[in-house]
Write an enzyme that holds these catalytic residues in place. Structure first.
Site, PDB file in Angstrom:
ATOM      1  N   GLU A  32      37.466  47.211  48.338  1.00 27.10           N
ATOM      2  CA  GLU A  32      36.654  47.914  49.323  1.00 27.10           C
ATOM      3  C   GLU A  32      36.738  47.101  50.616  1.00 27.10           C
ATOM      4  OE1 GLU A  32      32.496  48.492  48.402  1.00 27.10           O
ATOM      5  OE2 GLU A  32      32.203  49.557  50.309  1.00 27.10           O
ATOM      6  N   ARG A 258      36.117  38.443  35.144  1.00 30.36           N
ATOM      7  CA  ARG A 258      36.272  38.047  36.538  1.00 30.36           C
ATOM      8  C   ARG A 258      36.416  36.536  36.627  1.00 30.36           C
ATOM      9  NH1 ARG A 258      32.974  40.384  40.005  1.00 30.36           N
ATOM     10  NH2 ARG A 258      32.900  38.663  41.455  1.00 30.36           N
ATOM     11  N   LYS A 268      31.512  38.903  48.282  1.00 29.35           N
ATOM     12  CA  LYS A 268      31.701  39.191  49.711  1.00 29.35           C
ATOM     13  C   LYS A 268      30.377  39.186  50.459  1.00 29.35           C
ATOM     14  CE  LYS A 268      34.675  42.597  48.651  1.00 29.35           C
ATOM     15  NZ  LYS A 268      35.251  43.916  48.731  1.00 29.35           N
TER      16      LYS A 268
HETATM   17  P1  ATP Z   1      32.485  41.411  45.696  1.00 23.23           P
HETATM   18  O1  ATP Z   1      31.391  41.435  44.694  1.00 23.23           O
HETATM   19  O2  ATP Z   1      32.893  40.057  46.127  1.00 23.23           O
HETATM   20  O3  ATP Z   1      32.244  42.340  46.837  1.00 23.23           O
HETATM   21  P2  ATP Z   1      34.025  43.466  44.525  1.00 23.23           P
HETATM   22  O4  ATP Z   1      34.426  43.517  43.104  1.00 23.23           O
HETATM   23  O5  ATP Z   1      32.945  44.374  44.970  1.00 23.23           O
HETATM   24  O6  ATP Z   1      33.744  41.973  44.901  1.00 23.23           O
HETATM   25  P3  ATP Z   1      36.267  44.885  45.498  1.00 23.23           P
HETATM   26  O7  ATP Z   1      36.772  44.928  46.876  1.00 23.23           O
HETATM   27  O8  ATP Z   1      35.675  46.100  44.933  1.00 23.23           O
HETATM   28  O9  ATP Z   1      35.238  43.691  45.468  1.00 23.23           O
HETATM   29  O10 ATP Z   1      37.361  44.301  44.503  1.00 23.23           O
HETATM   30  C1  ATP Z   1      38.694  44.695  44.440  1.00 23.23           C
HETATM   31  C2  ATP Z   1      39.239  44.303  43.116  1.00 23.23           C
HETATM   32  O11 ATP Z   1      39.139  42.899  42.927  1.00 23.23           O
HETATM   33  C3  ATP Z   1      38.473  44.952  41.993  1.00 23.23           C
HETATM   34  O12 ATP Z   1      39.370  45.462  41.054  1.00 23.23           O
HETATM   35  C4  ATP Z   1      37.645  43.835  41.435  1.00 23.23           C
HETATM   36  O13 ATP Z   1      37.377  44.027  40.078  1.00 23.23           O
HETATM   37  C5  ATP Z   1      38.532  42.611  41.693  1.00 23.23           C
HETATM   38  N1  ATP Z   1      37.721  41.406  41.781  1.00 23.23           N
HETATM   39  C6  ATP Z   1      36.685  41.169  42.606  1.00 23.23           C
HETATM   40  N2  ATP Z   1      36.141  39.966  42.371  1.00 23.23           N
HETATM   41  C7  ATP Z   1      36.859  39.408  41.373  1.00 23.23           C
HETATM   42  C8  ATP Z   1      36.793  38.174  40.660  1.00 23.23           C
HETATM   43  N3  ATP Z   1      35.867  37.251  40.932  1.00 23.23           N
HETATM   44  N4  ATP Z   1      37.707  37.944  39.688  1.00 23.23           N
HETATM   45  C9  ATP Z   1      38.654  38.849  39.404  1.00 23.23           C
HETATM   46  N5  ATP Z   1      38.767  40.038  40.027  1.00 23.23           N
HETATM   47  C10 ATP Z   1      37.879  40.325  40.992  1.00 23.23           C
HETATM   48 MG    MG Z   2      31.174  44.380  46.122  1.00 20.16          MG
HETATM   49 MG    MG Z   3      33.826  46.885  44.212  1.00 26.53          MG
END
Ligand code: ATP
Ligand code: MG
Ligand code: MG
Length: 553
Positions: A32, A258, A268
Site C-alpha cells: 500500500e 512476518r 509504516k
Molecule cells: P505496515 O504494517 O508496516 O504498514 P503492511 O503489511 O500494512 O505493513 P503493505 O504495504 O500492505 O504493508 O505490505 C506489502 C507486503 O509486504 C504485504 O504482502 C505484507 O504482508 C508484506 N509485509 C509487510 N510487513 C512485513 C514484514 N514485517 N515481514 C514480511 N512481510 C511483510
Molecule cells: Mg499497514
Molecule cells: Mg497492508
C-alpha cells in the site's frame, strides 16, 4: 528446477508444477503506498520476486491503493525505486488496484443481484455491536433483507455521491454467526469523498482490502498469493469472493511469518511518526530500517538479499536478532569494500628526517585480496596525522597490550615507513599536541633491520595532502530490545545518542568517492559516501557498521 525446496512455499510450488496445476507461477508484491518500505517488506520482496526468479515465473508489482486518504504519489515513486535498487524487476507495467475499480464495481453489482450483498445503514458503533465478538454470535442487520432492486438503487446512489461518508456501506451477506469474525457480513465498500492519487475524483466509494485483494490476484492470474500470517483468518473470505464472483482465474492465498527484528520497529505507521515528529531527518535517514534508510546507511542490496535468504521462510512468528542483519552487511563489505584510511581523532606527527614540501607517493592495494580493485596513491609528507589513541608515552605497557606507537619505540605506518617516536610537544595544559618522529629509511614494503622491532601497524593520513570530511556516526535508533512490544510508548525508547557528527582527516583520494560508494576505513569501520550530501569539495561519510560486533547482546 532441480534444486531442493528450501521452505514450505517451494514445496507447494514444486507440487503444483509437478501436478500440472499451472504451467508457470505468478506472484506479486502488493504494497500500500502509504509510507516507505521497510526491512520487513524487503523480506516479502525477496520472497515473491525470488520465487519468480527461481521458477522462471513472473512477479508483479502492484500498488494496493484502495485507501486514498493515507496514500501519496511520493510513496509510489519511492517503492518502485526501492524494489529496483534491491535488484528486482517486475513483470510488465506497474499495476494498481485502482486500475480495477470498474471491475470491482461490476462485481459488487453481481453480488447484489445474486442476493449476496446489501447496503447497510448501521452507524459504525451499531455495526460493531451487531457484529458481536469471538465468543458471541452477531445478529443480522435490519437492512440485511433489502431487495436486490433496492440495494442496486442505493449502491448506485452511493457511487453518485448522494450520501455522506459513514452513512452507508455495502456488505457481503455471509454469516453473522460465523466463528470467523471476517465472515460476519464484511464491508465491501465505504463512502470516502476523497481524491485518489491515481483516479482523481472519479470515485467516492472505495473497496475494502478484503474485497479488493483476492480479486486483484484473480485479474492478474496470480497463482500463489503470499501474505503474512495475520491474514490467515481472512483466507476463508478471500476464498468466498473467489467462489462467488465471475473471476477469470482462481488464485490461492498462502501465509508466512512476518519478519520482526529486535531493536527495530517495522510498521509504516510508527516509522511515519518518527519522520513527522522530526526524530529522524526523513524516511531515508540512515538510522531508519526503511530500504531507503538502509541504502543511505551503506547497506548493499546483495547483503540485504542474503540476510532475507538466511532467515528463511516459516509459519511461526519469531524475532530475528538485528545482529544477523549486521553480520550479513559486515560480511559483504569485508568482501567487497575498498580499504582506505581516515583519522578520526587526529594527533600530529612530524617526521623530522623528511624535508618540508617533499611528497613521497606510497601505493596500497584497494583491497587485500581483490587485485581487480586496483591500487591507491597515498602521499606521504613530513606532517601526518595518526589517531590519538595510537600513541602513548607510557613505556611500561607490554608489547602485547599496546601494539601501537610508544615514545622511544617503533611502529609501522600502514603501506609506508616504520617510524620511531623521539619526543612529544605539549601545550600549557600538558596535552600532547605533536609527536616528533623519524622514519627508518628503506622500510617501505621492506622489513626493518633486526634491532628495530615495530610494535604494530597503525593508520595515518598526510596532514598537508589529506582532506577533511564530515563523518556521521550512527548508533541504534532504539535502546530497547523490543521498542514497540512493551507497556510504554515506543517513542520513549528512542536512543538520544543515535547520531554524532564529527570531522575527520581522510586520505585525499576519498574525496573522489562516488555517492553511495562504500569503504572500510581501516581499523575504524565501514563507511559510505552519503548518497545526497557527499561532494568532492565537502566529503561526507556515514558509518555503515563497525568492524566487529561490539554492541553485544
Ligand atoms: P505496515 O504494517 O508496516 O504498514 P503492511 O503489511 O500494512 O505493513 P503493505 O504495504 O500492505 O504493508 O505490505 C506489502 C507486503 O509486504 C504485504 O504482502 C505484507 O504482508 C508484506 N509485509 C509487510 N510487513 C512485513 C514484514 N514485517 N515481514 C514480511 N512481510 C511483510
Ligand atoms: Mg499497514
Ligand atoms: Mg497492508
Amino acid at each position: 528446477t532441480t534444486d531442493k525446496p528450501s521452505h514450505f512455499l517451494e514445496q507447494i510450488i514444486d507440487k503444483d508444477l509437478a501436478d500440472g496445476k499451472f504451467a508457470s507461477i505468478c506472484t506479486r508484491f502488493p504494497p500500500e503506498p502509504n509510507g516507505f518500505l521497510h526491512v520487513g517488506h524487503a523480506k516479502s520482496i525477496c520472497l515473491n520476486f525470488g520465487l519468480a526468479e527461481k521458477y522462471q515465473g513472473q512477479c508483479n508489482l502492484r500498488f494496493d491503493d484502495t485507501n486514498p486518504e493515507k496514500e501519496e504519489q511520493v510513496y509510489v515513486d519511492a517503492i518502485k525505486e526501492d524494489v529496483r535498487w534491491l535488484g528486482f524487476q517486475w513483470a510488465g507495467e506497474v499495476r494498481y488496484a485502482s486500475d480495477y475499480f470498474d471491475t470491482f464495481y461490476e462485481w459488487a453489482l453481481h453480488l447484489i443481484r445474486e442476493g449476496k450483498a446489501y447496503v447497510c445503514d448501521l452507524s459504525p458503533e451499531e455495526a460493531s455491536e451487531y457484529r458481536g465478538w469471538a465468543t458471541k454470535p452477531g445478529k443480522d442487520s435490519p437492512y440485511r433483507t433489502r431487495s436486490a432492486e433496492e440495494n442496486l438503487d442505493l449502491f448506485e446512489r452511493m457511487r453518485a455521491g448522494e450520501f455522506d461518508e459513514g452513512a452507508k456501506v455495502l456488505r457481503a451477506k455471509i454469516d453473522m454467526a460465523s466463528s470467523n469474525m471476517n465472515l460476519r457480513d464484511p464491508i465491501l465498500y465505504r463512502i470516502r469523498k476523497q481524491s485518489h492519487h491515481q483516479t482523481g475524483d472519479k470515485w467516492c466509494i472505495y473497496p475494502s482490502y478484503d474485497f479488493a485483494h483476492g480479486q486483484e490476484d484473480a485479474i492478474e492470474g496470480i497463482t500463489h498469493s503470499i501474505c503474512t500470517l495475520e491474514f490467515q483468518d481472512h483466507r476463508p473470505l478471500y476464498d468466498w469472493f473467489i467462489e462467488n464472483l465471475p473471476v477469470p482465474h482462481k488464485p490461492r492465498q498462502y501465509e508466512f511469518a512476518r519478519l520482526n527484528l529486535n531493536y527495530t520497529v517495522t510498521s509504516k505507521r510508527k516509522l511515519k511518526k518518527l519522520v513527522d515528529e522530526g526524530v529522524v531527518s526523513g524516511w531515508d535517514d540512515p538510522r531508519m530500517p526503511t530500504i531507503s534508510g538502509m541504502r543511505r546507511r551503506g547497506y548493499t542490496p546483495s547483503a540485504i538479499r542474503k540476510f532475507c535468504d538466511m532467515i528463511g521462510v516459516t509459519r511461526s512468528d519469531g524475532i530475528v536478532d538485528v545482529a544477523m542483519l549486521e553480520h550479513a552487511i559486515r560480511d559483504d563489505l569485508n568482501e567487497n569494500a575498498a580499504r582506505a584510511m581516515a583519522v578520526l581523532d587526529p594527533l600530529k606527527v612530524v617526521i623530522t628526517n623528511l624535508p618540508e614540501g617533499e611528497v613521497q607517493e606510497m601505493t596500497a592495494a584497494a583491497h587485500p585480496n581483490r587485485p581487480e580493485l586496483g591500487e591507491r596513491v597515498l602521499p606521504f609528507t613530513r606532517e601526518i596525522y595518526i589517531d590519538r589513541s595510537d600513541f602513548t608515552e607510557d613505556t611500561t605497557l607490554s608489547r602485547k597490550k599496546f601494539k601501537r606507537l610508544v615514545l622511544g619505540e617503533w611502529v609501522r605506518l600502514r603501506s609506508a615507513y616504520v617510524i620511531r617516536a623521539d619526543e612529544v610537544v605539549k601545550d600549557d595544559d600538558g596535552k600532547i599536541v605533536e609527536v616528533r618522529a623519524t622514519l627508518v629509511p628503506g622500510t617501505v614494503g621492506e622489513n626493518p633491520p633486526e634491532n628495530i622491532r615495530p610494535r604494530g601497524v597503525i593508520h595515518w593520513v598526510s596532514a598537508t595532502q589529506g582532506r577533511q570530511a564530515e563523518l556521521r556516526i550512527y548508533d541504534r535508533l532504539f535502546t530497547h530490545e523490543a521498542p514497540d512490544r512493551g507497556e510504554e510508548d515506543f517513542m520513549k525508547h528512542v536512543n538520544p545518542e543515535s547520531l554524532a557528527v564529527m570531522q575527520a582527516w581522510i586520505e585525499p583520494g576519498l574525496a573522489d568517492a562516488k555517492p553511495e560508494q562504500g569503504f572500510q576505513f581501516e581499523r575504524e569501520g565501514y563507511f559510505v559516501a552519503d548518497r545526497l550530501d557527499h561532494t568532492a569539495e565537502n566529503p561526507v561519510f556515514n558509518l555503515t557498521i563497525g568492524l566487529k560486533d561490539t554492541q553485544g547482546k
